[in-house]
Design a protein around this motif. Structure first.
Motif, PDB file in Angstrom:
ATOM      1  N   HIS A  81       3.714   7.099  -7.059  1.00 32.42           N
ATOM      2  CA  HIS A  81       3.109   6.704  -5.579  1.00 32.42           C
ATOM      3  C   HIS A  81       1.919   7.265  -5.347  1.00 32.42           C
ATOM      4  O   HIS A  81       1.776   8.568  -5.635  1.00 32.42           O
ATOM      5  CB  HIS A  81       4.247   7.267  -4.478  1.00 32.42           C
ATOM      6  CG  HIS A  81       3.881   6.740  -3.043  1.00 32.42           C
ATOM      7  ND1 HIS A  81       3.909   5.453  -2.683  1.00 32.42           N
ATOM      8  CD2 HIS A  81       3.331   7.532  -2.111  1.00 32.42           C
ATOM      9  CE1 HIS A  81       3.284   5.097  -1.449  1.00 32.42           C
ATOM     10  NE2 HIS A  81       3.082   6.587  -0.984  1.00 32.42           N
ATOM     11  N   ASN A  82       0.821   6.596  -4.955  1.00 32.70           N
ATOM     12  CA  ASN A  82      -0.485   7.206  -4.556  1.00 32.70           C
ATOM     13  C   ASN A  82      -0.808   6.846  -2.988  1.00 32.70           C
ATOM     14  O   ASN A  82      -0.620   5.691  -2.413  1.00 32.70           O
ATOM     15  CB  ASN A  82      -1.393   6.398  -5.275  1.00 32.70           C
ATOM     16  CG  ASN A  82      -1.926   7.287  -6.476  1.00 32.70           C
ATOM     17  OD1 ASN A  82      -1.468   8.507  -6.635  1.00 32.70           O
ATOM     18  ND2 ASN A  82      -2.786   6.935  -7.191  1.00 32.70           N
ATOM     19  N   THR A  83      -1.124   7.877  -2.503  1.00 28.63           N
ATOM     20  CA  THR A  83      -1.576   7.519  -1.152  1.00 28.63           C
ATOM     21  C   THR A  83      -3.474   7.459  -0.902  1.00 28.63           C
ATOM     22  O   THR A  83      -4.019   8.462  -1.430  1.00 28.63           O
ATOM     23  CB  THR A  83      -1.246   8.677  -0.042  1.00 28.63           C
ATOM     24  OG1 THR A  83       0.109   8.857  -0.097  1.00 28.63           O
ATOM     25  CG2 THR A  83      -1.739   8.471   1.435  1.00 28.63           C
ATOM     26  N   ILE A  84      -3.909   6.389  -0.398  1.00 24.06           N
ATOM     27  CA  ILE A  84      -5.390   6.239  -0.356  1.00 24.06           C
ATOM     28  C   ILE A  84      -5.831   6.163   0.883  1.00 24.06           C
ATOM     29  O   ILE A  84      -5.335   5.315   1.938  1.00 24.06           O
ATOM     30  CB  ILE A  84      -5.862   4.863  -1.033  1.00 24.06           C
ATOM     31  CG1 ILE A  84      -5.149   5.031  -2.631  1.00 24.06           C
ATOM     32  CG2 ILE A  84      -7.041   4.662  -1.031  1.00 24.06           C
ATOM     33  CD1 ILE A  84      -3.848   3.918  -2.619  1.00 24.06           C
ATOM     34  N   TYR A  85      -6.772   6.952   1.233  1.00 24.50           N
ATOM     35  CA  TYR A  85      -7.346   7.101   2.507  1.00 24.50           C
ATOM     36  C   TYR A  85      -8.817   6.314   2.514  1.00 24.50           C
ATOM     37  O   TYR A  85      -9.819   6.430   1.790  1.00 24.50           O
ATOM     38  CB  TYR A  85      -7.906   8.130   2.845  1.00 24.50           C
ATOM     39  CG  TYR A  85      -6.738   9.240   3.311  1.00 24.50           C
ATOM     40  CD1 TYR A  85      -5.911   9.563   4.406  1.00 24.50           C
ATOM     41  CD2 TYR A  85      -5.837  10.056   2.026  1.00 24.50           C
ATOM     42  CE1 TYR A  85      -4.824  10.289   4.621  1.00 24.50           C
ATOM     43  CE2 TYR A  85      -5.047  10.478   2.218  1.00 24.50           C
ATOM     44  CZ  TYR A  85      -4.423  10.999   3.513  1.00 24.50           C
ATOM     45  OH  TYR A  85      -3.216  11.730   4.016  1.00 24.50           O
ATOM     46  N   ILE A  86      -8.653   5.276   3.298  1.00 19.58           N
ATOM     47  CA  ILE A  86     -10.038   4.250   3.291  1.00 19.58           C
ATOM     48  C   ILE A  86     -11.078   4.962   4.290  1.00 19.58           C
ATOM     49  O   ILE A  86     -11.000   5.566   5.223  1.00 19.58           O
ATOM     50  CB  ILE A  86      -9.833   2.950   4.159  1.00 19.58           C
ATOM     51  CG1 ILE A  86      -8.285   2.542   3.711  1.00 19.58           C
ATOM     52  CG2 ILE A  86     -10.985   2.003   4.420  1.00 19.58           C
ATOM     53  CD1 ILE A  86      -8.626   1.809   2.287  1.00 19.58           C
ATOM     54  N   MET A  87     -12.287   4.974   3.415  1.00 24.11           N
ATOM     55  CA  MET A  87     -13.493   5.626   3.816  1.00 24.11           C
ATOM     56  C   MET A  87     -14.296   4.751   4.728  1.00 24.11           C
ATOM     57  O   MET A  87     -14.917   3.824   4.107  1.00 24.11           O
ATOM     58  CB  MET A  87     -14.165   6.264   2.551  1.00 24.11           C
ATOM     59  CG  MET A  87     -13.535   7.321   1.783  1.00 24.11           C
ATOM     60  SD  MET A  87     -14.397   7.852   0.476  1.00 24.11           S
ATOM     61  CE  MET A  87     -14.332   6.128  -0.580  1.00 24.11           C
ATOM     62  N   ALA A  88     -14.220   4.864   6.058  1.00 20.70           N
ATOM     63  CA  ALA A  88     -14.530   3.789   6.837  1.00 20.70           C
ATOM     64  C   ALA A  88     -16.261   3.852   6.694  1.00 20.70           C
ATOM     65  O   ALA A  88     -16.918   2.924   6.987  1.00 20.70           O
ATOM     66  CB  ALA A  88     -14.450   4.087   8.384  1.00 20.70           C
TER      67      ALA A  88
END
Length: 221
Positions: free
Chosen positions: A146-153
């Motif tokens: 499982h990977n968690t990805i934060y969107i860089m706005a």
């Protein structure tokens, strides 16, 4: 003078002596017939042939069964929405996605994969990256990553597509993950595998939900 009968004058026939085919008496006196000793060379040849047959059987078993290349399989590949907040004026976006990859290794040795990244794209722009550490999928077992990805706005804030799509309430994204690994059997036979996964994602800003369509591909070399 008295005459004797003719049958008295004829000589008598000699007695018939029966000769046995096997003289048990002589056998008893001379002892049992000696048995032939087994040929030691014949025993050695039989043992050698038996060992060769066993070795060939073991070799065929390892070659056709244990050493057989088995394709690493993708058992799960999906995306999920973990966090979402946004404003349109001014434009702000806080989006966190989860990418899950399931891998099944049917081989009789562990599948060792190298470290890699999961990348999120927005209209071709890199919107987020999540590193994935190297690991191993044990022999004849499965593993879920499982990977968690934060969107860089900040990287997509200047995209001409962002404001119209935020007003429309739907953001199209895509994820790409490529894993390179290998299975090593008895430190000799190597099975190289590349696991490529991708997802087409649509985030619904109004309902704060998302839909995804994920695909996976495994290449064996």
């Amino acid at each position: 003078m008295q005459t004797q009968p003719d049958d008295m004058l004829k000589p008598s026939a000699p007695p018939i002596t029966m000769v046995p085919l096997y003289d048990y008496a002589s056998t008893a006196t001379t002892g049992p017939i000696p048995k032939k000793k087994p040929n030691p060379c014949l025993k050695v040849i039989c043992c050698i042939l038996l060992i060769i047959i066993v070795l060939i059987t073991v070799f065929l078993f390892f070659t056709l069964y244990l050493f057989k290349k088995r394709e690493v399989q993708i058992t799960a590949n999906n995306a999920s929405l973990e966090d979402l907040s946004f404003t349109i004026t001014p434009i702000t976006l806080n989006l966190v996605l989860g990418i899950t990859i399931g891998i099944k290794n049917p081989n009789y040795a562990g599948f060792n994969y190298e470290s890699t990244n999961t990348t999120i794209l927005y209209h071709g722009l890199q919107a987020g990256v999540s590193p994935m550490q190297a690991g191993v999928v044990k022999a004849r077992s499965s593993k879920t990553i499982h990977n968690t990805i934060y969107i860089m706005a900040t990287t997509i804030i200047n995209s001409p597509f962002l404001l119209p799509e935020m007003i429309a309430g739907k953001l199209p994204l895509s994820s790409i993950t490529s894993m390179v690994g290998k299975v090593v059997l008895f430190n000799n036979i190597k099975i190289h595998a590349t696991v490529d996964t991708s997802c087409d994602i649509v985030v619904d800003l109004q309902s704060r939900t998302m839909t995804s369509n994920c695909n996976g591909n495994v290449k064996i070399s």
